[in-house]
Motif scaffolding. Structure first.
Motif, PDB file in Angstrom:
ATOM      1  N   GLU A 137       0.833  -1.210   0.000  1.00 32.93           N
ATOM      2  CA  GLU A 137       0.000   0.000   0.000  1.00 32.93           C
ATOM      3  C   GLU A 137       0.865   1.257   0.000  1.00 32.93           C
ATOM      4  O   GLU A 137       0.619   2.186  -0.769  1.00 32.93           O
ATOM      5  N   ARG A 138       1.881   1.269   0.875  1.00 30.95           N
ATOM      6  CA  ARG A 138       2.713   2.473   0.994  1.00 30.95           C
ATOM      7  C   ARG A 138       3.455   2.782  -0.295  1.00 30.95           C
ATOM      8  O   ARG A 138       3.710   3.936  -0.626  1.00 30.95           O
TER       9      ARG A 138
ATOM     10  N   ASP B  13       4.517  -1.602  12.509  1.00 32.64           N
ATOM     11  CA  ASP B  13       5.048  -0.383  11.877  1.00 32.64           C
ATOM     12  C   ASP B  13       6.571  -0.400  11.787  1.00 32.64           C
ATOM     13  O   ASP B  13       7.146   0.056  10.793  1.00 32.64           O
TER      14      ASP B  13
ATOM     15  N   ASP C 153       8.552  -0.141   8.346  1.00 33.90           N
ATOM     16  CA  ASP C 153       9.540   0.925   8.131  1.00 33.90           C
ATOM     17  C   ASP C 153      10.903   0.354   7.740  1.00 33.90           C
ATOM     18  O   ASP C 153      11.588   0.905   6.867  1.00 33.90           O
TER      19      ASP C 153
ATOM     20  N   ILE D 189      10.692  -0.621   4.105  1.00 30.26           N
ATOM     21  CA  ILE D 189      10.662   0.564   3.231  1.00 30.26           C
ATOM     22  C   ILE D 189      12.067   1.169   3.143  1.00 30.26           C
ATOM     23  O   ILE D 189      12.519   1.594   2.070  1.00 30.26           O
TER      24      ILE D 189
END
Ligand code: C5P
Length: 222
Positions: A25-26, A208, A212, A215
Motif C-alpha cells: 500500500e505504501r 510499523d 519501516d 521501506i
C-alpha cells in the motif's frame, strides 16, 4: 521487470502477509499472497475429495481451476473459479493440509509459473516460502521474517479470538511447528532464507517498525 519486486519469506505466522500488505500500500505496489494460492488448491482438493498425497491428481485439479487474487475497494479477496473463498482457506483444516499439497513438485512448478506471470510487470510484493530463493531470485529486496514459535502462535491465537473463533494456544504451537517442519524439509524449493536476504526477527518489533525497516531497504536499494 523482476528486479522491481520485493520478496518476503519466512515461517508460518511471522507476520509476512500483514507486513507485505502495508508495504505494498505504501509503495502503491501490487500485493501477491502466494500462500493463498496454495491454500486455495488445498481447499479445492478437500472439497473435491482429491488425495493431498497424490501430486498428479492435484496437478490435474490445478489445471482445471482458476485462482484469482482480487484487490479492490472492499479489500483483498481470493476467488476459486470466481467464488469468494477468502474465509474458507483460513480454517485449521486447510492450514493442516496445505503443506502436503504444496510439497509436490508438479504443483509447485505450475504455481511458480502463475506467480511469475503475476509479478512480470514489476512493482509487486510477494510473500511466501520460496520467493527469494526460487520464484524471483532477482528480486530487488529480499526479506526473511522470523519470530519464535511461541510468539507466532500467540499472535495467531489472539487474531483468531478477535475474529470470534475458538482457539487452543498449545494446539496452535504444535500445528505451526509441524507446518514449518514440512515446509523446511520438502525436497523441492523448501523454506529457506535466500543468500542475500535481510533477516528481520519480528518478535520484539511492532508492525510499523517492520514495515519501516522494509521501506528503508527499498529506498536504500534505488
Ligand atoms: O503463507 P501461508 O501460511 O498462507 O502459506 C500456507 C502454506 O502454503 C505454507 O505453509 C506452505 O506449505 C505453502 N506455501 C509454499 N510456498 C509459498 C507460499 C506458501 O509452499 N511460496
Amino acid at each position: 521487470n523482476h528486479s522491481l519486486n520485493i520478496a518476503i519469506d519466512g515461517p508460518a505466522g511471522a507476520g509476512k502477509s500483514t507486513v507485505a500488505k502495508i508495504v505494498a500500500e505504501r509503495l502503491s505496489y501490487l500485493y501477491i499472497d502466494t500462500g493463498a494460492m496454495y491454500r486455495t488448491l488445498a481447499y479445492a482438493a478437500l472439497t473435491e475429495n482429491v488425495d493431498v498425497n497424490d501430486g498428479d491428481a492435484l496437478k490435474a485439479l490445478l489445471d482445471h481451476v482458476t485462482i484469482e487474487l482480487v484487490n479492490d475497494e472492499s479489500g483483498l479477496k481470493v476467488l476459486l473459479n470466481g467464488h469468494d473463498i477468502s474465509e474458507e482457506i483460513r480454517t485449521i483444516e486447510v492450514s493442516k493440509q496445505v503443506p502436503l499439497v504444496a510439497s509436490h513438485e508438479l504443483v509447485r512448478v505450475e504455481m511458480v509459473e502463475r506467480q511469475r506471470q503475476l509479478a512480470a510487470k514489476g512493482q509487486t510484493v510477494l510473500d511466501g516460502r520460496d520467493i527469494g530463493t526460487h520464484v524471483l531470485p532477482d528480486a530487488k529486496v529480499k526479506v526473511f521474517l522470523t519470530a519464535s514459535v511461541e510468539i507466532r502462535a500467540k499472535r495467531r491465537h489472539e487474531e483468531l479470538l478477535k475474529k470470534g473463533y475458538s482457539s487452543d494456544l498449545e494446539e496452535l504451537k504444535k500445528d505451526i511447528a509441524k507446518r514449518d517442519e514440512i515446509d523446511s524439509t520438502r525436497a523441492f524449493a523448501p523454506l529457506r532464507k535466500a543468500s542475500h536476504a535481510i533477516e528481520i526477527n519480528t518478535s520484539l518489533l511492532s508492525i510499523d517498525e517492520v514495515v519501516d525497516a522494509i521501506i528503508d531497504l527499498v529506498e536504500d536499494s534505488v
